[in-house]
Design a protein around this motif. Sequence first.
Motif, mmCIF file in Angstrom:
data_model
loop_
_atom_site.group_PDB
_atom_site.id
_atom_site.type_symbol
_atom_site.label_atom_id
_atom_site.label_comp_id
_atom_site.label_asym_id
_atom_site.label_seq_id
_atom_site.Cartn_x
_atom_site.Cartn_y
_atom_site.Cartn_z
ATOM 1 N N SER A 105 100.368 38.688 98.769
ATOM 2 C CA SER A 105 99.844 37.537 98.032
ATOM 3 C C SER A 105 100.671 37.185 96.804
ATOM 4 O O SER A 105 100.778 36.009 96.445
ATOM 5 N N ASN A 106 101.283 38.188 96.173
ATOM 6 C CA ASN A 106 101.919 37.947 94.881
ATOM 7 C C ASN A 106 103.429 38.192 94.884
ATOM 8 O O ASN A 106 104.209 37.284 94.586
ATOM 9 N N ILE A 107 103.831 39.400 95.244
ATOM 10 C CA ILE A 107 105.254 39.724 95.175
ATOM 11 C C ILE A 107 106.048 38.935 96.205
ATOM 12 O O ILE A 107 107.089 38.336 95.888
ATOM 13 N N GLU A 108 105.584 38.924 97.438
ATOM 14 C CA GLU A 108 106.305 38.208 98.495
ATOM 15 C C GLU A 108 106.391 36.722 98.182
ATOM 16 O O GLU A 108 107.435 36.092 98.382
ATOM 17 N N ASN A 109 105.314 36.161 97.678
ATOM 18 C CA ASN A 109 105.314 34.747 97.308
ATOM 19 C C ASN A 109 106.338 34.467 96.218
ATOM 20 O O ASN A 109 107.074 33.464 96.262
ATOM 21 N N ALA A 110 106.422 35.357 95.224
ATOM 22 C CA ALA A 110 107.392 35.180 94.142
ATOM 23 C C ALA A 110 108.824 35.297 94.665
ATOM 24 O O ALA A 110 109.698 34.494 94.301
#
Length: 309
Positions: A105-110
């Motif tokens: 949700s967070n790292i991959e999106n960034a």
Amino acid sequence: MDKNERRSMIKVRGGFSERIGKPTCAVTIQLDEFDDRTRIFISNLLFDFLQITFQNDAQFRKQPYGNTPVPLSSDFCKNLGQDVFSFRNHLQGGYVYNWVDFYTSNIENALDNAPYNEILDLLEYICNWLFAKTNSCSEHFQRSFNTLFQQEYVGYRFISKRIVPITDEIEMQEIEKACQTPFEGARAQLQKALGFLSDREHPDYKNCVKESISAVESVCETIVGSDNGATLGKAVKHLEEHGLKIHSSLREGISKLYGYACDQGGVRHGEGEVESTVTFEEAKLMMVTCSAIVNYLVSEYGKYGAENA
């Protein structure tokens, strides 16, 4: 479908396409943007690295006292959520993060969408988090990403837990070695210089040059003793008395670094008295040069000087 409408789907570095002049991967140094392939490779490597680390929680976690009931992976998510993504951490006691969900949700999106500099901020934070929370993982982390950066033509490298814009392998090795020198004063000054050079928000090239030259000065003063003079130019003249047989031209070149620092705008002057004109290229050159000199002097002192001190 017309051949001109077909989109690139196969991205193999060094493959047939690259050999016939139709590269599908970046073939120039990536400095201010990362291509999709590089972003995906960073994400894959980071996920695999974290998975291995968290699966071996008991082996890698630093535990200065007692037992830690919360999984290392949950600490990681909580710290990143607060420190990197600026999330509120209003969670009930005993809450445990699912790190895979957090990653997706967070790292991959960034990693898929953030500017290149924020990706490097994230990787640098994780490296330092690993250094603080685990045993030896940060060293392997740096080596792994430096290998990937080299493979993907990324113009940055990890050096002493910082990401710096250095593209030459020999330069990187000189700085890394100098930042680990046993001469405490020089080591601290070179690490400060590296910090000034690698600060992507507010780089300070003037002080990078100042600290780099001060590191050389510190090594010379340590070898000859501070009583022989507090400047580089004076200290260099006494090196031979302490067993370092340095060619006169080289000795003169080292001595002139002090003259350069005094003449260069703002380097050895009080803040605001002279506007500094030091560029990134100049600061990088001086840091690499001074690192090489520090390594050379320490090596020569180890061979000849210490026994004559």
